[in-house]
Design a protein around this motif. Sequence first.
Motif, PDB file in Angstrom:
ATOM      1  N   UNK B  74       0.791  -1.095  -0.070  1.00  0.00           N
ATOM      2  CA  UNK B  74      -0.002   0.061   0.045  1.00  0.00           C
ATOM      3  C   UNK B  74       0.696   1.389  -0.111  1.00  0.00           C
ATOM      4  N   UNK B  75       2.213   1.343  -0.336  1.00  0.00           N
ATOM      5  CA  UNK B  75       2.744   2.465  -0.553  1.00  0.00           C
ATOM      6  C   UNK B  75       2.227   3.087  -1.963  1.00  0.00           C
ATOM      7  N   UNK B  76       1.722   2.421  -2.684  1.00  0.00           N
ATOM      8  CA  UNK B  76       1.308   2.877  -3.927  1.00  0.00           C
ATOM      9  C   UNK B  76      -0.230   2.617  -4.295  1.00  0.00           C
ATOM     10  N   UNK B  77      -0.725   3.281  -4.952  1.00  0.00           N
ATOM     11  CA  UNK B  77      -1.829   2.979  -5.601  1.00  0.00           C
ATOM     12  C   UNK B  77      -1.719   3.631  -7.053  1.00  0.00           C
ATOM     13  N   UNK B  78      -2.368   2.922  -8.040  1.00  0.00           N
ATOM     14  CA  UNK B  78      -2.188   3.342  -9.376  1.00  0.00           C
ATOM     15  C   UNK B  78      -2.485   4.956  -9.497  1.00  0.00           C
ATOM     16  N   UNK B  79      -1.853   5.447 -10.519  1.00  0.00           N
ATOM     17  CA  UNK B  79      -1.842   6.864 -10.786  1.00  0.00           C
ATOM     18  C   UNK B  79      -2.602   6.899 -12.110  1.00  0.00           C
ATOM     19  N   UNK B  80      -3.733   7.219 -12.057  1.00  0.00           N
ATOM     20  CA  UNK B  80      -4.760   6.945 -13.451  1.00  0.00           C
ATOM     21  C   UNK B  80      -5.017   8.246 -13.904  1.00  0.00           C
ATOM     22  N   UNK B  81      -4.821   8.491 -15.124  1.00  0.00           N
ATOM     23  CA  UNK B  81      -4.954   9.790 -15.813  1.00  0.00           C
ATOM     24  C   UNK B  81      -5.337   9.343 -17.296  1.00  0.00           C
ATOM     25  N   UNK B  82      -5.736  10.314 -18.124  1.00  0.00           N
ATOM     26  CA  UNK B  82      -6.351  10.035 -19.394  1.00  0.00           C
ATOM     27  C   UNK B  82      -5.211  10.456 -20.212  1.00  0.00           C
ATOM     28  N   UNK B  83      -4.545   9.386 -21.372  1.00  0.00           N
ATOM     29  CA  UNK B  83      -3.662   9.529 -22.172  1.00  0.00           C
ATOM     30  C   UNK B  83      -4.015   9.367 -23.593  1.00  0.00           C
ATOM     31  N   UNK B  84      -3.398  10.032 -24.530  1.00  0.00           N
ATOM     32  CA  UNK B  84      -3.371   9.776 -25.918  1.00  0.00           C
ATOM     33  C   UNK B  84      -3.038   8.470 -26.222  1.00  0.00           C
ATOM     34  N   UNK B  85      -3.612   7.651 -26.893  1.00  0.00           N
ATOM     35  CA  UNK B  85      -3.048   5.998 -27.310  1.00  0.00           C
ATOM     36  C   UNK B  85      -1.863   6.326 -28.045  1.00  0.00           C
ATOM     37  N   UNK B  86      -1.855   7.230 -29.020  1.00  0.00           N
ATOM     38  CA  UNK B  86      -0.734   7.617 -29.976  1.00  0.00           C
ATOM     39  C   UNK B  86       0.495   7.765 -29.197  1.00  0.00           C
TER      40      UNK B  86
END
Lengths: 533, 223
Positions: B74-86
């Motif tokens: 639990x030192x981390x959780x995912x760092x989710x954001x929106x990215x261009x697939x390209x």
Amino acid sequence: MIDLKNKNILLVEDFPFVRESIRAMLQMLEATEITEMANGFNAIEALERRPYDIVLCDYNLGKGKNGQQVLEEVRAKNLLSYDAVFIMITAEQVQSMVLSVIENKPDEYLTKPFSAHQLAVRIQRATNKKEFFKQIEACRKQEQYQESLDLCNQELAKETVKMRSALLKMQAELTVALHDYTQAEALYLKIIEERELAWAIEGLAQVYILQKKYQKASNLLLTLIEKAPISMGAYDLLSQVYQATGQDTKAKEILKKATLLSPLTLVRQRKLVDIATKTGDLVIAEVAGESVLELGKHSVHRDINDFSKLANVFIRANKANRVPALIKEMQTDFSEHTDELLLASIVESGIYKQLGHKDKASAAFDNALNLNQKHKPDKNLQLEMLKSCFIHNKEKGKELLEQLVKSHVDDEVFLKKIIFITQTLGLQNHANLLIKQSKKALIDINNQGVKLYKEKKYTESIAIFTQAVTSMHGNKTILYNLLEIMFHEVKVTGSTPDKLQAIKNYLDKAEKLDFATDKLQPLQHEYLKLIRG
Amino acid sequence: MTDQPTITSPDFSAILAASIHDMKNSLGVICGLIQNLKQANEVPKPELAQLEFEARRMNNHLMQLLSLYKIEISKFSLNIDEYLIKDILDDIYSQQTSLLELNNITLELEYPENSYCYCDLYLLENAIGTLLNNAQRYSQKKIILSARAEEGYTKFTIEDDGNGFPDINLSTDYVNFNTGSTGLGLYFTHTIAHLHESNIHHGYSEISNESRLGGGKVSIFIP
């Protein structure tokens, strides 16, 4: 691939071997203007000297500042333009993951080892983003939030939206900046509905805090922390909620948890010191206090008051024996120039006073007073001295108060600060009277000097102003008028080396006093004309 | 109360994590030395390419191990954001170029313009990078990396022109610790995919021998 020709690039890396290989990559990408620095201190100096388009900075820089501290200083001192790119190079991916939770984020991370191609892609990506946001950021920086928001909305209304996520974030933040909280709430909710992004939840919580809807804010934040325990912003906001609702112990606990997860953020550690001291948790206050000092060593957020805070913790925890070593550490850390020495003496005297060591307190105070008298430091530092005087020696305080008022009687902002200090001591009537008298004295002297000048009695006029410069040390009006008359006198009666020297001395003094450039420069030009005949 | 810190014995996973750090440092030095050797030789020896490949592979595995460990504690959780697939594919491509050149393999990218995907960029790039490293090991000339939207997921697919996966990989649950066989990379991939979740689904991965190029095929589904 990106062309780096004519881009000013700063490369900061301590290993010569690695630096060389990155430079070779940059040259492969046609870079021509590369400045190389081996440590954070020199990097900051370079950035203060001239603007750069791209900074590539390694996180591990050996002794001294690390890459994150360089970045913090860059942001705090505004050393990079809003369209310049800062790329942090890290030793491993996990490191960049850790760093990415810290408040000040670079534009991109790059993990070693990397190829020229990777470097090019990252620079390109960061540059594209900066280019895309150029106008939006320019408006935002000038606090033209509505214009900035309009630009965002225009982009978001296009058929194919580029940089959507970043635009939505900007749009919501600008709406908050415009105090339109209802709309900001709606924007964040819409983002969250699509995907529960941590930044959007933190943003929404902040809107609730601004609206004083603390319950809503804390519910959101607690859920976020449970789901994503590294959302560091959430901890800070939650501690804000707890403090606003008088739950200091909870605020302390949440900050403690946050500093365990991400121990490298000085500002948060400092908050923990304050709240732990307030709630009487001296064990935590001490640990956090030590961290603050350690982190502060090379940080732009370094503050000498952290020493007195920790001393206060020691004293309250019956660990007064730790104080002398702490004072010694402070004296070593703050010894680079007279201002620092003065500040250290002021703080030292305060600490000894708290400890009840009267002799040591007054010795340090005398030392401070002496330095203050001799070096006439920056006016804000003199305010610190003034506060110290009122703690240790009220008579000296009144003397210094009079001096400061006389010197800065034409500086309304500074006078307000003086009044603020005297209010807490119940001396504001005394200060106000002094200000009134000094203003009158200034006008009298000025009138008298100008009258003599108009009567072409230059020597007498100069004598009056010269005397006033001494008695009202630091007064810009007087000094400016004196210089004007001296120039005029030289023009009328001819110059001598003595007169020129005197003018030079006063010009130097004016420069030290931070004369406005538009006032100082014409005078300096005139002087140059004189010495060149 | 005393100032003495209490000493607790660290658990095995903490020791493992510290060892991984240490091994990664050594690998960093090895990678640097390989670069030097490559520059010193006009025509790099094929053994060097192999050496670099293996070093990178170990490095990638260790990085994933460390990431997963941090998530575990639990030192981390995912760092989710929106990215261009390209952008994601370009980035992955740039990480692979030198190895592709050495192996004489072309990597083809297929992606929709202006499509976005929610993900933890570092973890996803790492997972796809590992799969590409593996694919290069077994393929002859060509690999295709494609991405497209499919029923609430973004599907990333790697197809190669090698001999395909042996039956054992297709039949068991990705990894068989008893045989000490391969499949660890696939296990990581699946774990990383699974860590990604939307309000409705978890991510997952799939392997088959249905590559358009006749070899193996791995797909990662990110919600």
